[in-house]
Design a protein around this motif. Structure first.
Motif, mmCIF file in Angstrom:
data_model
loop_
_atom_site.group_PDB
_atom_site.id
_atom_site.type_symbol
_atom_site.label_atom_id
_atom_site.label_comp_id
_atom_site.label_asym_id
_atom_site.label_seq_id
_atom_site.Cartn_x
_atom_site.Cartn_y
_atom_site.Cartn_z
ATOM 1 N N LYS A 66 107.953 35.925 33.645
ATOM 2 C CA LYS A 66 108.515 36.950 32.744
ATOM 3 C C LYS A 66 107.442 37.899 32.235
ATOM 4 N N PRO A 70 106.849 42.593 34.911
ATOM 5 C CA PRO A 70 106.831 44.002 34.498
ATOM 6 C C PRO A 70 105.579 44.750 34.963
ATOM 7 N N GLU A 84 116.573 49.981 37.299
ATOM 8 C CA GLU A 84 116.876 48.547 37.248
ATOM 9 C C GLU A 84 116.317 47.900 38.509
ATOM 10 N N SER A 259 116.720 39.992 36.602
ATOM 11 C CA SER A 259 116.953 41.427 36.557
ATOM 12 C C SER A 259 116.120 42.055 35.434
ATOM 13 N N PHE A 260 115.446 43.180 35.754
ATOM 14 C CA PHE A 260 114.628 43.912 34.784
ATOM 15 C C PHE A 260 115.103 45.360 34.727
ATOM 16 N N THR A 261 114.971 45.975 33.557
ATOM 17 C CA THR A 261 115.365 47.374 33.403
ATOM 18 C C THR A 261 114.238 48.177 32.757
ATOM 19 N N ARG A 262 114.280 49.480 33.042
ATOM 20 C CA ARG A 262 113.387 50.418 32.359
ATOM 21 C C ARG A 262 114.257 51.546 31.819
ATOM 22 N N THR A 268 107.480 50.829 30.296
ATOM 23 C CA THR A 268 107.409 49.548 30.988
ATOM 24 C C THR A 268 108.798 48.992 31.226
ATOM 25 N N TRP A 269 108.855 47.862 31.910
ATOM 26 C CA TRP A 269 110.105 47.197 32.259
ATOM 27 C C TRP A 269 110.312 45.993 31.344
ATOM 28 N N THR A 270 111.579 45.705 31.045
ATOM 29 C CA THR A 270 111.909 44.549 30.205
ATOM 30 C C THR A 270 112.972 43.702 30.900
ATOM 31 N N LEU A 271 112.950 42.417 30.599
ATOM 32 C CA LEU A 271 113.910 41.490 31.180
ATOM 33 C C LEU A 271 115.307 41.798 30.667
ATOM 34 N N ASN A 272 116.273 41.871 31.583
ATOM 35 C CA ASN A 272 117.659 42.108 31.188
ATOM 36 C C ASN A 272 118.164 40.949 30.333
#
Length: 372
Positions: A66, A70, A84, A259-262, A268-272
């Motif tokens: 986790k 990212p 995503e 799944s990660f989203t920005r 940066t990207w974060t965990l869905n």
């Protein structure tokens, strides 16, 4: 391999799909300078070792995954556009491979457990009672191999392993004489570990022919080796993973997908908050097997038709909580290292007078997944 799916709009619904012609275009892309849209990434060895500077081609634990994914996504899909990414990765998950001499249960040991004089077991719980009586001081990780007689229509001689986890015993199935013969053996054992590793994948296909496995499932199997110098037989446990068509030697890691989203203009990207998953055909068979005793009619119906009956009043009706119980078995197999509070949004087939789909979001509490 990076699979990029560009979209102009994403509509979250269980019944409508976008008609935008660009949404279904998949392109192979080597580099991205300002990525927007959807991506699917299965991490390669280079992703772990070169991009993330890890020693091994897998993460050491879930928290490390986790924290570092990212960073990889920032390198692979840079930019500030809304995006995503569905990332498939490996986590270190070694499984024990114990061994023990085979212990043959004497005829006199059956009666105190069964209460009859048939000199065999005929119920699974009798085995557990025997183990608890025979090994009252068992510690976490203890392993025993039992050769015993079991009645199921007729009496057969069985050798199975049992592993203690600190609170209960888990059965690790062995092979019968007939199954050894099908693998080319004259006796109920192999002559070497090398031979066992070559033949066990064939035997496992037969062992699980009525208990279908899906890609990524890991099974523990027990086999015997005979030592002619000591005239003794020892049981060994080996771990195998099903790759969709065959069982292969388990490499001591599990595969998971997150799944990660920005967000737009984010850096940066974060965990869905929830991982999306759609039940596969074999998942319904797994749910049937897991809940056949507790919900015999609904379970049999789900296994037969590969959907959940949602007509209230039917003897096969599935409530949301019942479905969540079924999903517990599926998700725990698929994501054995999932953390407390992790969420899955699961889409499944239903029948309510017509075929359709529904979705439930479930959250992990303890070892179970409950409806959010």
């Amino acid at each position: 391999m990076k699979k990029i799916l560009y979209t102009l709009a994403i509509v979250a619904t269980t019944t409508l799909v976008s008609c935008d012609p660009l949404e279904d275009i998949t392109n192979e892309v080597k580099t991205e300078t300002n990525f927007e849209g959807k991506a699917e990434l299965t991490m390669s060895e280079d992703n772990y070792k070169k991009d993330l500077q890890l020693k091994n081609p897998y993460f050491s634990n879930f928290d490390q995954a986790k924290a570092l994914i990212p960073t990889l996504l920032n390198k692979t899909y840079p930019g500030a556009g809304e995006a995503e990414a569905l990332v498939t990765f490996k986590i270190d998950a070694p499984k024990t491979t114990p061994s023990a001499p085979v212990y043959k249960i004497a005829d006199a040991e059956y009666n105190p457990i069964t209460g009859n004089n048939y000199k065999n077991f005929d119920k699974p719980e009798q085995l557990i009672s025997y183990l608890n009586t025979k090994y009252p001081a068992a510690a976490n990780g203890d392993f025993v191999s039992l050769n015993y007689k079991y009645y199921s229509g007729s009496v057969s001689v069985v050798t199975d392993g049992f592993l203690y986890n600190g609170t209960s015993w888990t059965k690790i199935p062995g092979f019968t004489l007939d199954q050894y013969k099908a693998m080319g053996e004259g006796y109920a054992n192999f002559s070497s570990k090398t031979e066992a590793e070559q033949k066990l994948p064939i035997g496992l296909l037969d062992l699980y022919k009525f208990d279908s496995k899906k890609t990524g499932d890991v099974v523990q199997s027990m086999y015997e080796l005979y030592d002619s110098s000591t005239k003794s037989t020892t049981s060994y446990v080996a771990n195998f993973e099903f790759n969709g068509t065959a069982f292969v030697k388990y490499q001591n890691f599990v595969t998971q997908t997150l799944s990660f989203t920005r967000k737009k203009n984010a850096t940066t990207w974060t965990l869905n908050s929830a991982v999306s998953y759609t039940l596969a055909t074999q998942d319904y068979a797994s749910i049937e097997a897991s809940l056949a005793t507790k919900y015999p009619n609904p379970a049999a119906n789900a296994g037969k038709y590969k959907n959940f009956e949602r007509r209230n009043g039917s003897q096969n009706f599935w409530t949301n909580d019942m479905i969540a119980e079924g999903l517990t078995f599926v998700i725990n197999k698929m994501a054995p290292l999932a953390q407390e509070g992790e969420k899955y949004n699961v889409t499944f087939a239903i029948y309510n007078g017509a075929a359709g789909t529904e979705s439930l979001t479930v959250v992990k509490k303890g070892n179970n997944w409950i409806v959010l």
